[in-house]
Write an enzyme that holds these catalytic residues in place. Structure first.
Site, mmCIF file in Angstrom:
data_model
loop_
_atom_site.group_PDB
_atom_site.id
_atom_site.type_symbol
_atom_site.label_atom_id
_atom_site.label_comp_id
_atom_site.label_asym_id
_atom_site.label_seq_id
_atom_site.Cartn_x
_atom_site.Cartn_y
_atom_site.Cartn_z
ATOM 1 N N ASP A 107 -16.699 -13.809 -0.796
ATOM 2 C CA ASP A 107 -18.094 -14.142 -1.650
ATOM 3 C C ASP A 107 -18.196 -15.485 -1.717
ATOM 4 O O ASP A 107 -17.165 -16.208 -1.610
ATOM 5 C CB ASP A 107 -18.135 -12.967 -2.853
ATOM 6 C CG ASP A 107 -17.052 -13.631 -3.669
ATOM 7 O OD1 ASP A 107 -16.824 -14.843 -4.122
ATOM 8 O OD2 ASP A 107 -16.161 -12.653 -4.094
ATOM 9 N N HIS A 122 -10.031 -15.367 4.049
ATOM 10 C CA HIS A 122 -10.370 -14.566 5.011
ATOM 11 C C HIS A 122 -11.887 -14.958 5.456
ATOM 12 O O HIS A 122 -12.670 -13.929 5.749
ATOM 13 C CB HIS A 122 -10.347 -13.269 4.349
ATOM 14 C CG HIS A 122 -8.924 -12.666 4.017
ATOM 15 N ND1 HIS A 122 -8.577 -11.744 2.977
ATOM 16 C CD2 HIS A 122 -7.648 -13.066 4.497
ATOM 17 C CE1 HIS A 122 -7.379 -11.500 3.103
ATOM 18 N NE2 HIS A 122 -6.659 -12.366 4.006
HETATM 19 N N1 APR Z 1 -9.962 -8.230 -13.587
HETATM 20 C C1 APR Z 1 -8.677 -8.671 -13.126
HETATM 21 N N2 APR Z 1 -8.082 -7.570 -11.998
HETATM 22 C C2 APR Z 1 -8.927 -6.835 -11.539
HETATM 23 C C3 APR Z 1 -10.224 -6.473 -12.133
HETATM 24 C C4 APR Z 1 -10.547 -7.108 -13.283
HETATM 25 N N3 APR Z 1 -11.731 -6.891 -13.898
HETATM 26 N N4 APR Z 1 -10.851 -5.273 -11.462
HETATM 27 C C5 APR Z 1 -9.901 -4.772 -10.621
HETATM 28 N N5 APR Z 1 -8.815 -5.722 -10.577
HETATM 29 C C6 APR Z 1 -7.499 -5.677 -9.726
HETATM 30 C C7 APR Z 1 -7.272 -4.522 -9.399
HETATM 31 O O1 APR Z 1 -6.419 -3.792 -10.284
HETATM 32 C C8 APR Z 1 -6.591 -4.674 -7.926
HETATM 33 O O2 APR Z 1 -4.861 -4.905 -8.110
HETATM 34 O O3 APR Z 1 -8.052 -6.399 -8.696
HETATM 35 C C9 APR Z 1 -7.259 -5.973 -7.532
HETATM 36 C C10 APR Z 1 -8.065 -5.804 -6.151
HETATM 37 O O4 APR Z 1 -7.263 -5.633 -5.088
HETATM 38 P P1 APR Z 1 -7.916 -5.100 -3.651
HETATM 39 O O5 APR Z 1 -9.115 -4.096 -3.826
HETATM 40 O O6 APR Z 1 -6.822 -4.505 -3.055
HETATM 41 O O7 APR Z 1 -8.446 -6.417 -3.331
HETATM 42 P P2 APR Z 1 -7.676 -7.697 -2.668
HETATM 43 O O8 APR Z 1 -6.226 -7.746 -3.140
HETATM 44 O O9 APR Z 1 -8.358 -8.934 -2.881
HETATM 45 O O10 APR Z 1 -7.362 -7.370 -1.364
HETATM 46 C C11 APR Z 1 -7.024 -8.049 -0.248
HETATM 47 O O11 APR Z 1 -7.696 -6.736 1.423
HETATM 48 O O12 APR Z 1 -9.075 -5.437 2.802
HETATM 49 C C12 APR Z 1 -8.935 -6.472 2.491
HETATM 50 O O13 APR Z 1 -9.668 -8.360 3.260
HETATM 51 C C13 APR Z 1 -9.970 -7.713 2.230
HETATM 52 O O14 APR Z 1 -9.389 -9.995 1.321
HETATM 53 C C14 APR Z 1 -9.093 -8.431 0.947
HETATM 54 C C15 APR Z 1 -7.665 -8.177 0.965
#
Ligand code: APR
Length: 250
Positions: A107, A122
């Site tokens: 984003d 990414h």
């Molecule tokens: N504030 C802080 N943390 C949060 C919130 C919030 N409001 N809501 C959710 N989270 C945390 C969750 O607990 C989780 O640990 O954010 C994390 C999101 O994890 P993922 O969904 O796995 O996202 P991300 O780590 O960015 O994924 C990495 O995986 O599939 C791919 O390419 C995609 O860039 C992405 C990569």
């Protein structure tokens, strides 16, 4: 506060370089889905069907549909940078040393919040590239396999400028150089499941001798690798942490 005030003073006095890693959690409160939470994107879609080079060859319509939906979602006026994005832009503007923000997010909310020293490791949802002529360009509309490249006019070669599973993330040399010389590494809103980003904390710790901090809703997969941590919503934790670093009130 995850860092003791005397440690913050040392980092400030040294103008210690900071590297920040963000993930989908930082954009959650702006209305965008994370990936691995129960209501996340990977609960609705199979990674192997929408986020790999093979998926794009096998079913380009589905892959385009997946990214078109998400690209359109970014144009929703309700989706705006939140207090966490804004706080990180303020940190970059006011910290005495270098601040590099590395995001796994595709984003554009960090950019809209004002962060400038920013790496989208990414890729970016609002960019596309042509596999025929290597054009890289901004794109806000839907993309289909019939869309013609604005440069070479060929169709079928345009793809989202995002890094799929099995592809190399972007600007890794610059990221590793910054990790190896930073004094503070902060990981925000990422579950720590995807490498190489999940390994940044160890590089910052071992090569940069950095203090390492995790700010997340819950302990990530790599939580024990961090020296300091705080758990809660990004819009609460990040402005408070930035205010403590800058010695201002949030
Ligand atoms: N504030 C802080 N943390 C949060 C919130 C919030 N409001 N809501 C959710 N989270 C945390 C969750 O607990 C989780 O640990 O954010 C994390 C999101 O994890 P993922 O969904 O796995 O996202 P991300 O780590 O960015 O994924 C990495 O995986 O599939 C791919 O390419 C995609 O860039 C992405 C990569």
């Amino acid at each position: 506060m995850p860092l003791r005030p005397d440690l913050i003073d040392i980092l400030r006095n040294e103008a210690a370089p900071i590297v920040i890693l963000t993930g989908a959690g930082i954009s959650k409160e702006s209305g965008l889905h994370t990936f691995r939470d129960p209501d996340g994107i990977w609960a609705k879609y199979d990674i192997s069907e929408v986020a790999t080079p093979d998926a794009f060859i096998a079913n380009p319509d589905l892959v385009h549909h997946f990214y078109n939906d998400r690209r359109a979602g970014l144009l929703d006026p309700a989706v705006q940078p939140n207090a966490a994005h804004l706080a990180l832009a303020k940190l970059e503007a006011e910290w005495p040393g270098d601040v590099l923000l590395v995001t796994q997010n595709i984003d554009d909310l960090h950019g809209r919040a004002g962060s400038q020293n920013l790496i989208h490791m990414h890729g970016e949802l609002q960019k596309i590239r042509c596999t025929h002529c290597d054009l890289l360009t901004d794109w806000r509309d839907d993309l289909t396999k019939e869309t013609r490249c604005p440069s070479c006019s060929k169709s079928g070669g345009l793809r989202p400028h995002v890094v799929w599973f099995g592809e190399m993330p972007l600007e890794m040399e610059r990221i590793y150089a910054a990790l190896g010389s930073c004094g503070l590494f902060i990981s925000i809103g990422t579950s720590g499941n995807v490498y190489p980003a999940a390994g940044f904390v160890q590089i910052a710790h071992e090569e940069g001798a950095a203090e390492t901090v995790e700010l997340n809703l819950e302990p990530s997969s790599g939580a024990t690798l961090f020296d300091h941590s705080a758990y809660g919503a990004a819009t609460d934790l990040v402005p408070k942490f930035v205010a403590a670093l800058l010695k201002t009130s949030d």
